[in-house]
Design a protein around this motif. Structure first.
Motif, PDB file in Angstrom:
ATOM      1  N   ARG A   1       0.823  -1.195   0.000  1.00  0.00           N
ATOM      2  CA  ARG A   1       0.000   0.000   0.000  1.00  0.00           C
ATOM      3  C   ARG A   1       0.862   1.252   0.000  1.00  0.00           C
ATOM      4  O   ARG A   1       2.072   1.210   0.217  1.00  0.00           O
ATOM      5  CB  ARG A   1      -0.942   0.004   1.196  1.00  0.00           C
ATOM      6  CG  ARG A   1      -0.232   0.148   2.524  1.00  0.00           C
ATOM      7  CD  ARG A   1      -1.227   0.287   3.660  1.00  0.00           C
ATOM      8  NE  ARG A   1      -0.558   0.862   4.817  1.00  0.00           N
ATOM      9  CZ  ARG A   1      -1.212   1.313   5.879  1.00  0.00           C
ATOM     10  NH1 ARG A   1      -2.515   1.262   5.908  1.00  0.00           N
ATOM     11  NH2 ARG A   1      -0.554   1.818   6.895  1.00  0.00           N
ATOM     12  N   GLY A   2       0.229   2.414  -0.225  1.00  0.00           N
ATOM     13  CA  GLY A   2       0.994   3.625  -0.477  1.00  0.00           C
ATOM     14  C   GLY A   2       1.362   4.446   0.731  1.00  0.00           C
ATOM     15  O   GLY A   2       2.099   5.415   0.597  1.00  0.00           O
ATOM     16  N   GLY A   3       0.863   4.135   1.945  1.00  0.00           N
ATOM     17  CA  GLY A   3       1.150   4.950   3.110  1.00  0.00           C
ATOM     18  C   GLY A   3       2.330   4.437   3.915  1.00  0.00           C
ATOM     19  O   GLY A   3       2.975   3.442   3.585  1.00  0.00           O
TER      20      GLY A   3
ATOM     21  N   ARG B   1       9.481   1.905  -5.082  1.00  0.00           N
ATOM     22  CA  ARG B   1       8.081   1.788  -5.515  1.00  0.00           C
ATOM     23  C   ARG B   1       7.988   1.035  -6.841  1.00  0.00           C
ATOM     24  O   ARG B   1       7.093   0.203  -7.037  1.00  0.00           O
ATOM     25  CB  ARG B   1       7.459   3.178  -5.649  1.00  0.00           C
ATOM     26  CG  ARG B   1       7.194   3.878  -4.320  1.00  0.00           C
ATOM     27  CD  ARG B   1       6.036   3.255  -3.587  1.00  0.00           C
ATOM     28  NE  ARG B   1       5.864   3.847  -2.245  1.00  0.00           N
ATOM     29  CZ  ARG B   1       5.034   3.377  -1.346  1.00  0.00           C
ATOM     30  NH1 ARG B   1       4.298   2.312  -1.608  1.00  0.00           N
ATOM     31  NH2 ARG B   1       4.934   3.954  -0.167  1.00  0.00           N
TER      32      ARG B   1
ATOM     33  N   PRO C   1       2.880  10.198  -5.104  1.00  0.00           N
ATOM     34  CA  PRO C   1       2.638   8.811  -4.684  1.00  0.00           C
ATOM     35  C   PRO C   1       3.728   7.837  -5.105  1.00  0.00           C
ATOM     36  O   PRO C   1       4.072   6.925  -4.339  1.00  0.00           O
ATOM     37  CB  PRO C   1       1.293   8.480  -5.350  1.00  0.00           C
ATOM     38  CG  PRO C   1       0.593   9.801  -5.439  1.00  0.00           C
ATOM     39  CD  PRO C   1       1.680  10.803  -5.732  1.00  0.00           C
TER      40      PRO C   1
ATOM     41  N   ARG D   1       6.854   8.029  -2.535  1.00  0.00           N
ATOM     42  CA  ARG D   1       6.684   8.040  -1.086  1.00  0.00           C
ATOM     43  C   ARG D   1       7.437   6.897  -0.422  1.00  0.00           C
ATOM     44  O   ARG D   1       7.417   5.763  -0.897  1.00  0.00           O
ATOM     45  CB  ARG D   1       5.201   7.907  -0.747  1.00  0.00           C
ATOM     46  CG  ARG D   1       4.356   9.103  -1.145  1.00  0.00           C
ATOM     47  CD  ARG D   1       2.879   8.810  -0.937  1.00  0.00           C
ATOM     48  NE  ARG D   1       2.021   9.918  -1.363  1.00  0.00           N
ATOM     49  CZ  ARG D   1       0.700   9.842  -1.468  1.00  0.00           C
ATOM     50  NH1 ARG D   1       0.084   8.681  -1.178  1.00  0.00           N
ATOM     51  NH2 ARG D   1       0.003  10.884  -1.869  1.00  0.00           N
TER      52      ARG D   1
ATOM     53  N   TRP E   1      -0.605  12.966   2.808  1.00  0.00           N
ATOM     54  CA  TRP E   1      -0.848  11.958   1.769  1.00  0.00           C
ATOM     55  C   TRP E   1      -2.322  11.573   1.717  1.00  0.00           C
ATOM     56  O   TRP E   1      -2.881  11.390   0.632  1.00  0.00           O
ATOM     57  CB  TRP E   1       0.020  10.733   2.013  1.00  0.00           C
ATOM     58  CG  TRP E   1       1.488  10.996   1.966  1.00  0.00           C
ATOM     59  CD1 TRP E   1       2.124  12.157   1.611  1.00  0.00           C
ATOM     60  CD2 TRP E   1       2.524  10.072   2.320  1.00  0.00           C
ATOM     61  NE1 TRP E   1       3.489  12.014   1.717  1.00  0.00           N
ATOM     62  CE2 TRP E   1       3.759  10.743   2.150  1.00  0.00           C
ATOM     63  CE3 TRP E   1       2.529   8.754   2.770  1.00  0.00           C
ATOM     64  CZ2 TRP E   1       4.977  10.124   2.401  1.00  0.00           C
ATOM     65  CZ3 TRP E   1       3.752   8.123   3.032  1.00  0.00           C
ATOM     66  CH2 TRP E   1       4.965   8.811   2.842  1.00  0.00           C
ATOM     67  N   SER E   2      -2.930  11.458   2.891  1.00  0.00           N
ATOM     68  CA  SER E   2      -4.346  11.119   2.924  1.00  0.00           C
ATOM     69  C   SER E   2      -5.172  12.205   2.237  1.00  0.00           C
ATOM     70  O   SER E   2      -6.092  11.918   1.463  1.00  0.00           O
ATOM     71  CB  SER E   2      -4.807  10.934   4.375  1.00  0.00           C
ATOM     72  OG  SER E   2      -6.192  10.701   4.442  1.00  0.00           O
TER      73      SER E   2
ATOM     74  N   ALA F   1      -4.109  14.399  -0.031  1.00  0.00           N
ATOM     75  CA  ALA F   1      -3.805  14.411  -1.462  1.00  0.00           C
ATOM     76  C   ALA F   1      -4.530  13.283  -2.192  1.00  0.00           C
ATOM     77  O   ALA F   1      -5.069  13.479  -3.291  1.00  0.00           O
ATOM     78  CB  ALA F   1      -2.300  14.307  -1.678  1.00  0.00           C
ATOM     79  N   ASP F   2      -4.535  12.099  -1.582  1.00  0.00           N
ATOM     80  CA  ASP F   2      -5.198  10.957  -2.216  1.00  0.00           C
ATOM     81  C   ASP F   2      -6.711  11.147  -2.295  1.00  0.00           C
ATOM     82  O   ASP F   2      -7.375  10.532  -3.135  1.00  0.00           O
ATOM     83  CB  ASP F   2      -4.867   9.665  -1.451  1.00  0.00           C
ATOM     84  CG  ASP F   2      -3.412   9.266  -1.592  1.00  0.00           C
ATOM     85  OD1 ASP F   2      -2.722   9.828  -2.468  1.00  0.00           O
ATOM     86  OD2 ASP F   2      -2.957   8.401  -0.819  1.00  0.00           O
ATOM     87  N   ALA F   3      -7.244  12.003  -1.419  1.00  0.00           N
ATOM     88  CA  ALA F   3      -8.679  12.296  -1.446  1.00  0.00           C
ATOM     89  C   ALA F   3      -9.006  13.456  -2.384  1.00  0.00           C
ATOM     90  O   ALA F   3     -10.161  13.868  -2.473  1.00  0.00           O
ATOM     91  CB  ALA F   3      -9.166  12.607  -0.039  1.00  0.00           C
TER      92      ALA F   3
END
Length: 354
Positions: A2-4, A230, A254, A257, A325-326, A328-330
């Motif tokens: 996952r990305g976080g 990544r 992303p 990260r 990040w949360s 931005a992803d939203a």
């Protein structure tokens, strides 16, 4: 993966069986050691983690790199070094037959790697090479770059060991191989292939060589080291001792990260707390908290006070990354002027965002 940011309740050196460690800005800076590097890597070995040093520098032989590391208190064998020169030679084998002529523009490490892969090394475009292999060497000059340009103009395949624009040294940042490749690209209009990070080639070769099952990438640059992690789908630890900063982490795209963040290589010996989402959009990491509100980053807790401990400041960086990040992803737009420097090694300037 996952990305976080992830958490680990055991030291990273225990969780991962192989560390793929960058050199410049991570293990050393120029010819100077980086504080905590020898202790962190030595401790990781004691915990059973194997090391492979993976570098975009193609100018030196693995034996030379291993000797330098050993001289800095990091005992290293040549087979624990994977260079961009070796990766470039591997890329050449995907299109060229053994014995093909390759114009090498670079240092001894690249010459050795290309020859070891079974190619004939030439020094002039008039030798009609099928490819140009270009890597960094401090002695490179206009004449060698011109030969590369002539060969590429005549149809030779241009393979760059890496495209790093800068190279960290003890005196500051100097032009890297990407800057020199740019001269050939500007003269020819031809986009080169790249073997080095962020392409995953070197990482996958190193993992295959070591026979590892759970590798961890360690680097100081988001665009190369962590971008390569990544691309290879490996977890990555960003250590804040080189090019990319904690502020860069918060604003990272992303594909660049990190999975973990640490002040230096001593963070291999630590557990890493995972940021948690709380009420009203806040993300917490132990005593640190951060959120994005109305497009601006807000920081809270003891870690946001000048003079906080290094551990607290790293936790604040983790919380800030999770919040940014949360958001931005939203689809939320974060005002970059609201993100302070978050210096983990000095007094810090987190107060700028309180």
């Amino acid at each position: 993966m996952r990305g976080g940011l992830l958490g680990s309740d055991v030291p990273l050196a225990v969780r991962y069986d192989l560390a793929l460690v960058d050199l410049d800005g991570v293990a050393y800076r120029g010819h100077e050691p980086i504080e905590g590097a020898a202790e962190g890597l030595g401790g990781a070995r004691e915990l059973g983690q194997r090391l492979v040093f993976v570098t975009n520098n193609a100018s030196r032989e693995p034996e030379s790199v291993a000797a330098q590391l050993s001289g800095l208190g990091i005992p290293t064998e040549p087979d624990e070094v994977m260079t961009a020169a070796q990766a470039a030679a591997e890329v050449l084998t995907t299109r060229l037959a053994r014995g093909a002529k390759v114009l090498v523009v670079g240092g001894a490490g690249l010459v050795t790697a290309v020859r070891a892969a079974g190619f004939t090394v030439v020094t002039s475009a008039d030798d009609e090479p099928e490819a140009v292999a270009q890597g960094f060497a401090p002695e490179l000059g206009w004449a060698q770059l011109a030969e590369a340009a002539y060969a590429v103009q005549r149809g030779a395949w241009h393979v760059a060991s890496n495209l790093d624009l800068s190279l960290p040294t003890a005196r500051g940042f100097a032009p890297g191989n990407g800057a020199l490749v740019g001269a050939v690209r500007s003269a020819t209009g031809v986009e080169p292939s790249s073997a080095g990070k962020p392409a995953p080639t070197m990482y996958r070769l190193a993992v295959e060589r070591a026979g590892a099952t759970s590798p961890l990438v360690i680097g100081d640059r988001l665009d190369t080291d962590l971008g390569g992690a990544r691309a290879a789908d490996y977890p990555g630890l960003h250590v804040l001792t080189g090019v990319s900063t904690a502020r860069d982490d918060v604003l990272a795209a992303p594909g660049e990260r990190p999975t973990y963040i640490g002040a230096d290589l001593l963070s291999l010996l630590d557990a890493h707390p995972e940021p948690q989402v709380a009420a009203e959009g806040w993300w917490t990491c132990r005593s640190a908290a951060a959120r994005v509100h109305d497009g601006r980053l807000e920081l809270h807790g003891a870690a946001a006070v000048d003079g906080a401990s290094r551990e607290d400041r790293v936790d604040l960086i983790r919380a800030a990354c999770a919040a940014a990040w949360s958001a931005a992803d939203a689809g939320e737009v974060l005002d970059p002027t609201s993100v302070p420097d978050l210096d983990v090694h000095g007094a810090g300037s987190a107060s700028a965002a309180r």
